[in-house]
Design an enzyme around this catalytic site. Structure first.
Site, PDB file in Angstrom:
ATOM      1  N   PRO A  11       1.011  -1.322  -0.141  1.00 15.02           N
ATOM      2  CA  PRO A  11      -0.139  -0.561  -0.339  1.00 15.02           C
ATOM      3  C   PRO A  11       0.546   1.173   0.242  1.00 15.02           C
ATOM      4  O   PRO A  11       1.892   1.432   0.464  1.00 15.02           O
ATOM      5  CB  PRO A  11      -0.403   0.124   1.245  1.00 15.02           C
ATOM      6  CG  PRO A  11       0.083  -0.805   1.727  1.00 15.02           C
ATOM      7  CD  PRO A  11       0.605  -1.573   1.232  1.00 15.02           C
ATOM      8  N   ASN A  12       0.560   2.575  -0.994  1.00 13.42           N
ATOM      9  CA  ASN A  12       0.660   3.722  -0.495  1.00 13.42           C
ATOM     10  C   ASN A  12       2.432   3.736  -1.507  1.00 13.42           C
ATOM     11  O   ASN A  12       3.080   4.623  -1.827  1.00 13.42           O
ATOM     12  CB  ASN A  12       1.102   4.406   0.262  1.00 13.42           C
ATOM     13  CG  ASN A  12       0.069   4.645   1.379  1.00 13.42           C
ATOM     14  OD1 ASN A  12      -1.088   5.057   0.378  1.00 13.42           O
ATOM     15  ND2 ASN A  12      -0.565   3.608   2.506  1.00 13.42           N
ATOM     16  N   ARG A  19       4.686  11.538  -2.949  1.00 14.54           N
ATOM     17  CA  ARG A  19       4.556  11.208  -1.047  1.00 14.54           C
ATOM     18  C   ARG A  19       6.416  11.186  -0.866  1.00 14.54           C
ATOM     19  O   ARG A  19       7.313  10.348  -0.260  1.00 14.54           O
ATOM     20  CB  ARG A  19       3.980   9.688  -1.239  1.00 14.54           C
ATOM     21  CG  ARG A  19       4.429   8.934   0.423  1.00 14.54           C
ATOM     22  CD  ARG A  19       3.811   7.128   0.255  1.00 14.54           C
ATOM     23  NE  ARG A  19       3.840   7.018   1.349  1.00 14.54           N
ATOM     24  CZ  ARG A  19       4.306   5.927   1.942  1.00 14.54           C
ATOM     25  NH1 ARG A  19       5.133   4.781   1.047  1.00 14.54           N
ATOM     26  NH2 ARG A  19       4.237   4.998   3.226  1.00 14.54           N
ATOM     27  N   TYR A  24      11.249   9.325   0.832  1.00 13.77           N
ATOM     28  CA  TYR A  24      10.938   8.005  -0.303  1.00 13.77           C
ATOM     29  C   TYR A  24      11.917   8.234  -1.523  1.00 13.77           C
ATOM     30  O   TYR A  24      11.619   7.826  -2.814  1.00 13.77           O
ATOM     31  CB  TYR A  24      10.238   7.954  -0.530  1.00 13.77           C
ATOM     32  CG  TYR A  24       9.039   7.245   1.106  1.00 13.77           C
ATOM     33  CD1 TYR A  24       9.100   5.767   1.131  1.00 13.77           C
ATOM     34  CD2 TYR A  24       8.026   7.860   1.583  1.00 13.77           C
ATOM     35  CE1 TYR A  24       8.619   5.669   2.164  1.00 13.77           C
ATOM     36  CE2 TYR A  24       7.461   6.882   2.994  1.00 13.77           C
ATOM     37  CZ  TYR A  24       8.198   5.459   2.858  1.00 13.77           C
ATOM     38  OH  TYR A  24       7.486   5.381   3.632  1.00 13.77           O
ATOM     39  N   ASN A  75       7.873  -5.573  -0.829  1.00 18.92           N
ATOM     40  CA  ASN A  75       7.969  -4.185  -0.392  1.00 18.92           C
ATOM     41  C   ASN A  75       6.614  -3.958   0.189  1.00 18.92           C
ATOM     42  O   ASN A  75       6.099  -3.897  -0.183  1.00 18.92           O
ATOM     43  CB  ASN A  75       8.604  -3.190  -0.394  1.00 18.92           C
ATOM     44  CG  ASN A  75       8.545  -1.689   0.074  1.00 18.92           C
ATOM     45  OD1 ASN A  75       7.997  -2.206   1.209  1.00 18.92           O
ATOM     46  ND2 ASN A  75       9.114  -0.427  -0.198  1.00 18.92           N
ATOM     47  N   ALA A  78       3.397  -0.150   5.127  1.00 21.81           N
ATOM     48  CA  ALA A  78       2.544  -0.800   6.149  1.00 21.81           C
ATOM     49  C   ALA A  78       1.936  -2.162   6.603  1.00 21.81           C
ATOM     50  O   ALA A  78       2.617  -2.791   8.338  1.00 21.81           O
ATOM     51  CB  ALA A  78       1.470   0.178   6.528  1.00 21.81           C
ATOM     52  N   GLU A  99      13.071  -9.174   2.010  1.00 23.12           N
ATOM     53  CA  GLU A  99      12.556  -8.049   2.382  1.00 23.12           C
ATOM     54  C   GLU A  99      13.347  -6.716   1.941  1.00 23.12           C
ATOM     55  O   GLU A  99      14.377  -6.766   2.381  1.00 23.12           O
ATOM     56  CB  GLU A  99      12.267  -7.997   3.456  1.00 23.12           C
ATOM     57  CG  GLU A  99      11.453  -7.205   4.159  1.00 23.12           C
ATOM     58  CD  GLU A  99      11.148  -7.511   5.883  1.00 23.12           C
ATOM     59  OE1 GLU A  99      11.860  -8.451   6.262  1.00 23.12           O
ATOM     60  OE2 GLU A  99      11.052  -6.501   6.590  1.00 23.12           O
ATOM     61  N   HIS A 101      12.808  -2.166   2.028  1.00 20.58           N
ATOM     62  CA  HIS A 101      12.231  -0.867   2.469  1.00 20.58           C
ATOM     63  C   HIS A 101      13.045   0.320   2.159  1.00 20.58           C
ATOM     64  O   HIS A 101      14.204   0.491   2.188  1.00 20.58           O
ATOM     65  CB  HIS A 101      11.929  -0.772   3.693  1.00 20.58           C
ATOM     66  CG  HIS A 101      11.514  -2.161   4.701  1.00 20.58           C
ATOM     67  ND1 HIS A 101       9.855  -1.982   4.770  1.00 20.58           N
ATOM     68  CD2 HIS A 101      11.543  -2.846   5.327  1.00 20.58           C
ATOM     69  CE1 HIS A 101      10.228  -3.158   5.130  1.00 20.58           C
ATOM     70  NE2 HIS A 101      10.735  -4.114   5.856  1.00 20.58           N
ATOM     71  N   ARG A 108      12.950   5.505  12.431  1.00 19.61           N
ATOM     72  CA  ARG A 108      11.895   5.844  12.371  1.00 19.61           C
ATOM     73  C   ARG A 108      11.475   5.357  13.509  1.00 19.61           C
ATOM     74  O   ARG A 108      11.825   4.680  14.319  1.00 19.61           O
ATOM     75  CB  ARG A 108      11.488   5.320  10.929  1.00 19.61           C
ATOM     76  CG  ARG A 108      11.932   5.924   9.784  1.00 19.61           C
ATOM     77  CD  ARG A 108      11.627   5.288   8.382  1.00 19.61           C
ATOM     78  NE  ARG A 108       9.876   6.605   8.031  1.00 19.61           N
ATOM     79  CZ  ARG A 108       8.827   6.376   7.427  1.00 19.61           C
ATOM     80  NH1 ARG A 108       9.336   5.473   6.755  1.00 19.61           N
ATOM     81  NH2 ARG A 108       8.005   6.750   7.191  1.00 19.61           N
TER      82      ARG A 108
HETATM   83  C1  DHK Z   1       7.215   2.105   2.558  1.00 21.20           C
HETATM   84  C2  DHK Z   1       6.323   2.069   3.461  1.00 21.20           C
HETATM   85  O1  DHK Z   1       4.605   2.421   3.084  1.00 21.20           O
HETATM   86  C3  DHK Z   1       5.767   2.501   5.212  1.00 21.20           C
HETATM   87  O2  DHK Z   1       4.683   1.820   5.726  1.00 21.20           O
HETATM   88  C4  DHK Z   1       7.206   1.164   5.935  1.00 21.20           C
HETATM   89  C5  DHK Z   1       8.665   1.072   4.046  1.00 21.20           C
HETATM   90  C6  DHK Z   1       8.608   1.352   5.501  1.00 21.20           C
HETATM   91  C7  DHK Z   1      10.059   1.519   2.950  1.00 21.20           C
HETATM   92  O3  DHK Z   1      10.773   2.255   3.559  1.00 21.20           O
HETATM   93  O4  DHK Z   1       9.796   1.774   1.667  1.00 21.20           O
HETATM   94  O5  DHK Z   1       7.114   0.694   7.513  1.00 21.20           O
END
Ligand code: DHK
Length: 144
Positions: A11-12, A19, A24, A75, A78, A99, A101, A108
């Site tokens: 998600p996101n 964002r 990011y 990835n 959340a 995994e 991120h 964080r």
């Molecule tokens: C991406 C997200 O959307 C967060 O919810 C994670 C992760 C971290 C990232 O760092 O790619 O906590």
């Protein structure tokens, strides 16, 4: 034989580029997909790249990897910190998991330090922005 890799994003991550760019970066998910495709080609890996905001959809995509993929790079966004369903689906495939991120989750909030994936993964890569995906592809090449 060419190895098949899935990169699945949660998600996101479709919002990358706009964002929280200070966390990011400014690349979009489509930029990252293009980068990954180029790196996968150079490593002779066959790559499927996808994203979903829905936990159940992610579970289905992961289940469908069984006997079709050789490594899953995930990835989970959340859902990393909340989803036993995604963990169970990853285990059910019997495949090696990497995994990733983009941010260093350990720098964080504390709730991001917990992962339902890390202890079932071959390895975890975090904190290097979009590069975590290409680092994971290189790692995948080494384990299959
Ligand atoms: C991406 C997200 O959307 C967060 O919810 C994670 C992760 C971290 C990232 O760092 O790619 O906590």
């Amino acid at each position: 034989m060419t190895k098949n890799i899935l990169i699945i994003n949660g998600p996101n991550l479709n919002m990358l580029g706009t964002r929280e760019p200070e966390i990011y970066g400014s690349q979009t998910l489509s930029d990252i997909e293009k980068l990954c495709k180029a790196v996968a080609d150079s490593l002779s890996l066959n790559l499927e790249f996808c994203q979903s905001n829905m936990e159940g959809k992610m579970v289905q995509i992961i289940q469908d990897c069984r006997d079709k993929k050789d490594v899953i790079i995930i990835n989970a966004g959340a859902y990393t910190h909340t989803s036993i369903a995604i963990r169970d689906a990853l285990i059910s495939t019997g495949l090696p998991i990497i995994e990733v991120h983009m941010s260093n989750v350990f720098k964080r909030e504390e709730f991001r330090h917990q992962s339902y994936i890390s202890d079932i993964a071959e390895g975890v890569i975090c904190g290097f922005g979009a590069q975590v995906y290409t680092m994971a592809l290189n790692a995948a090449r080494k384990i299959v």
